[in-house]
Design an enzyme around this catalytic site. Structure first.
Site, PDB file in Angstrom:
ATOM      1  N   LYS A 105       0.850  -1.206   0.000  1.00  4.37           N
ATOM      2  CA  LYS A 105       0.000   0.000   0.000  1.00  4.37           C
ATOM      3  C   LYS A 105       0.880   1.248   0.000  1.00  4.37           C
ATOM      4  O   LYS A 105       1.915   1.262   0.653  1.00  4.37           O
ATOM      5  CB  LYS A 105      -0.881   0.018   1.256  1.00  4.37           C
ATOM      6  CG  LYS A 105      -2.066  -0.917   1.197  1.00  4.37           C
ATOM      7  CD  LYS A 105      -2.951  -0.749   2.410  1.00  4.37           C
ATOM      8  CE  LYS A 105      -4.086  -1.750   2.416  1.00  4.37           C
ATOM      9  NZ  LYS A 105      -5.072  -1.559   1.353  1.00  4.37           N
ATOM     10  N   ARG A 128     -10.544 -11.392   1.798  1.00  8.04           N
ATOM     11  CA  ARG A 128     -11.434 -12.417   1.226  1.00  8.04           C
ATOM     12  C   ARG A 128     -10.782 -13.801   1.319  1.00  8.04           C
ATOM     13  O   ARG A 128     -11.474 -14.802   1.394  1.00  8.04           O
ATOM     14  CB  ARG A 128     -11.788 -12.040  -0.224  1.00  8.04           C
ATOM     15  CG  ARG A 128     -10.611 -11.977  -1.162  1.00  8.04           C
ATOM     16  CD  ARG A 128     -10.905 -11.167  -2.423  1.00  8.04           C
ATOM     17  NE  ARG A 128     -11.044  -9.737  -2.143  1.00  8.04           N
ATOM     18  CZ  ARG A 128     -11.352  -8.819  -3.048  1.00  8.04           C
ATOM     19  NH1 ARG A 128     -11.558  -9.165  -4.302  1.00  8.04           N
ATOM     20  NH2 ARG A 128     -11.452  -7.556  -2.721  1.00  8.04           N
ATOM     21  N   GLU A 171      -6.486  -9.539   0.520  1.00  6.11           N
ATOM     22  CA  GLU A 171      -6.178 -10.664   1.418  1.00  6.11           C
ATOM     23  C   GLU A 171      -7.338 -11.021   2.337  1.00  6.11           C
ATOM     24  O   GLU A 171      -7.434 -12.151   2.800  1.00  6.11           O
ATOM     25  CB  GLU A 171      -4.928 -10.332   2.253  1.00  6.11           C
ATOM     26  CG  GLU A 171      -5.164  -9.479   3.515  1.00  6.11           C
ATOM     27  CD  GLU A 171      -5.759  -8.103   3.247  1.00  6.11           C
ATOM     28  OE1 GLU A 171      -5.598  -7.602   2.120  1.00  6.11           O
ATOM     29  OE2 GLU A 171      -6.402  -7.539   4.152  1.00  6.11           O
TER      30      GLU A 171
HETATM   31  N1  BES Z   1      -8.078  -3.688   4.101  1.00  2.57           N
HETATM   32  C1  BES Z   1      -8.304  -3.264   2.770  1.00  2.57           C
HETATM   33  C2  BES Z   1      -9.599  -2.465   2.611  1.00  2.57           C
HETATM   34  C3  BES Z   1      -9.666  -1.173   3.367  1.00  2.57           C
HETATM   35  C4  BES Z   1      -9.360   0.009   2.747  1.00  2.57           C
HETATM   36  C5  BES Z   1     -10.090  -1.166   4.676  1.00  2.57           C
HETATM   37  C6  BES Z   1      -9.437   1.190   3.451  1.00  2.57           C
HETATM   38  C7  BES Z   1     -10.178   0.017   5.374  1.00  2.57           C
HETATM   39  C8  BES Z   1      -9.858   1.193   4.761  1.00  2.57           C
HETATM   40  C9  BES Z   1      -8.365  -4.472   1.840  1.00  2.57           C
HETATM   41  O1  BES Z   1      -7.609  -5.558   2.219  1.00  2.57           O
HETATM   42  C10 BES Z   1      -7.844  -4.002   0.527  1.00  2.57           C
HETATM   43  O2  BES Z   1      -6.713  -3.631   0.458  1.00  2.57           O
HETATM   44  N2  BES Z   1      -8.698  -4.016  -0.473  1.00  2.57           N
HETATM   45  C11 BES Z   1      -8.362  -3.581  -1.767  1.00  2.57           C
HETATM   46  C12 BES Z   1      -8.763  -4.685  -2.724  1.00  2.57           C
HETATM   47  C13 BES Z   1      -8.221  -4.534  -4.095  1.00  2.57           C
HETATM   48  C14 BES Z   1      -6.750  -4.849  -4.128  1.00  2.57           C
HETATM   49  C15 BES Z   1      -8.973  -5.486  -4.980  1.00  2.57           C
HETATM   50  C16 BES Z   1      -9.142  -2.310  -2.082  1.00  2.57           C
HETATM   51  O3  BES Z   1     -10.280  -2.193  -1.639  1.00  2.57           O
HETATM   52  O4  BES Z   1      -8.586  -1.431  -2.708  1.00  2.57           O
HETATM   53 ZN    ZN Z   2      -5.586  -5.441   1.613  1.00  2.00          ZN
HETATM   54 ZN    ZN Z   3      -7.328  -5.739   4.287  1.00  2.00          ZN
END
Ligand code: BES
Ligand code: ZN
Ligand code: ZN
Length: 464
Positions: free
Chosen positions: A241, A315, A313
């Site tokens: 990230k 899911r 991750e």
């Molecule tokens: N933990 C994140 C989602 C998230 C984002 C939670 C902001 C709280 C605040 C999750 O694991 C994630 O990174 N999701 C990605 C998925 C993508 C790579 C398909 C997303 O939502 O961008």
């Molecule tokens: Zn993630």
């Molecule tokens: Zn996450």
């Protein structure tokens, strides 16, 4: 914090909800929603909280109004407060309980890392003619569970590791006589929980699968499983990230923390039903031992998954938790809570959580429980096209869809889980927008961990 019921007020600080046009004749105060006024009379302080016009009064309005009131009391360094709920013709017991929720949730502070501790609410006196001790005790125990969940989410990711989450579960189990089972990394490998193992393998804080069983009715076949995403820190893994997205990722265990809060509350209230709490806890780390994009892993269910992005991750760990829970515990209904996608914030900001389900009644019951608790849900569809888009060319499933990047991402996350749920009545609640408040406190919703979902699910479970 102590709560007492009384017919007359004994403390010098009083919180008084006031309806608009109620002939109260308070100078420069009309009782509009969100309006507050602090008036001193000698040593005593009266805090008036506007609740708007009588016809619009709701649990939601009262909860927030009293939360604002209690915050004014604490700013004035007053830790003993009388909440005046008598002589209000517009108040019934349910609305009065929302006022108490407002006081208990609105006075929360996470002050562990502050050298100078803030003033906390120590004594709350409820002035009421109708509420009884049991109703107040119930509200108190539910709000304590919400505040417990907030504490867990707010804690450092380096402290609140998967192992620490398992310890929290064990402590709850001992205190409230619930059976707790913890699968450590060796057992996770041995049980072939390949997706949890993959997500957790890059960290010195190894993964845990945590199961808490509450058996309140031996004769009843029904057993509701509540599952939580417990990613104790989500770095994104090899798909790291960027700055601006990574800072709050200790929040990614909020689903798991919510499950702990729900089980704490259920274990205390002891309803006549069976509930099982499951937490898939792992640290999604970056490093040479972390799982790789492009690799394929075999899930507990036997389905193989192509990892298109290591940041999707949640899911993965939930998929294995769902399959394992189904296999070993045969739940009649599954509800999972997860900070699953950033997309849910694009759709709803921090106002509503995403609801997804394969079962209309489960969805409707959850929706209604949320309307009552003030934790709102809105349902999104799970059409076949979304499931189709998860088919992989090299394995059974992909963890990203073939749609354009970011398109329908919250639905895709839910559709992935659905592949593992199969025909068990199920709902998924995406709390990525609502579990953590990056802005400033809003009435009963504090900054950082909000505890979203605890009251909602306890409401839902108590009605089943
Ligand atoms: N933990 C994140 C989602 C998230 C984002 C939670 C902001 C709280 C605040 C999750 O694991 C994630 O990174 N999701 C990605 C998925 C993508 C790579 C398909 C997303 O939502 O961008
Ligand atoms: Zn993630
Ligand atoms: Zn996450």
């Amino acid at each position: 914090m102590k709560i007492n019921l009384s017919k007359t007020a004994h403390f010098q600080t009083q919180i008084i909800p006031i309806a608009q046009n109620s002939n109260s004749k308070i100078v420069d105060f009309s009782g509009k929603k969100t309006e507050t006024a602090l008036r001193y009379e000698g040593e005593s302080a009266k805090i008036y909280c506007g609740v708007g016009e009588q016809k619009d009064i709701s649990s939601r309005v009262l909860r927030s109004a009293v939360a604002r009131g209690v915050q004014i009391a604490l700013e004035a360094k007053r830790s003993q407060v009388s909440l005046i709920l008598s002589d209000k013709e517009w108040l019934n017991d349910e609305l009065a309980s929302s006022c108490i929720e407002g006081a208990l949730l609105g006075s929360y502070k996470f002050s562990k890392y502050k050298s100078e501790p803030p003033v906390l609410l120590q004594d709350l006196e409820i002035i009421t003619e109708t509420l009884n001790e049991n109703e107040v005790k119930k509200t108190k125990s539910i709000c304590e569970a919400v505040n417990y969940t907030r504490d867990l989410v707010n804690e450092n990711a380096s402290t609140m590791t998967p192992e620490q989450m398992a310890k929290e579960a064990k402590t709850l189990g001992e205190e409230l006589s619930m059976k707790v089972t913890v699968l450590d990394e060796k057992e996770i490998e041995h049980q072939k929980l390949g997706l949890i193992q993959a997500v957790g393998q890059g960290s010195v804080y190894p993964p845990r699968l945590i199961i808490i069983e509450y058996n309140g009715n031996q004769k009843e076949e029904q057993k509701i499983a509540i599952l939580g995403k417990g990613i104790t820190f989500d770095s994104g893994g090899q798909n790291l990230k960027p700055s601006g997205s990574i800072e709050t990722m200790r929040e990614d265990m909020a689903g798991g923390a919510t499950v702990l809060g729900i089980m704490k509350s259920i274990g205390t209230l002891k309803p006549n039903s069976n509930v099982i709490g499951v937490i898939a806890a792992a640290h999604n780390a970056i490093g040479s031992t972390a799982f790789f994009p492009g690799d394929i892993y075999r899930s507990y269910s036997g389905k193989t998954v192509e990892i298109c992005n290591t940041d999707a991750e949640g899911r993965l760990v939930l998929a294995d938790a769902i399959s394992y829970c189904k296999d070993k515990y045969s739940p009649s209904t599954i509800v999972d809570l997860a900070t699953l996608t950033g997309g849910v914030m694009v759709a709803f900001a921090d106002v509503v959580a995403g609801l997804f389900s394969n079962h209309d009644k489960v969805a409707q019951d959850l929706f209604e429980a949320g309307e009552q608790s003030g934790e709102r849900l809105w349902r999104l569809p799970l059409y076949q096209e979304y499931s189709e888009s998860l088919k992989s060319d090299i394995s059974d499933l992909r963890n990203l869809s073939k749609f354009k990047r970011g398109h329908a991402s919250s639905i895709i996350g839910a559709a992935f889980l659905k592949e593992f749920v199969e025909d068990v009545p199920w709902a998924h609640i995406d709390i990525a927008g609502t579990a953590f408040n990056e802005g400033s406190a809003k009435a009963e919703i504090p900054q950082f961990g909000t505890g979203f979902g605890v009251r909602l699910l306890v409401n839902y479970l108590l009605k089943q």
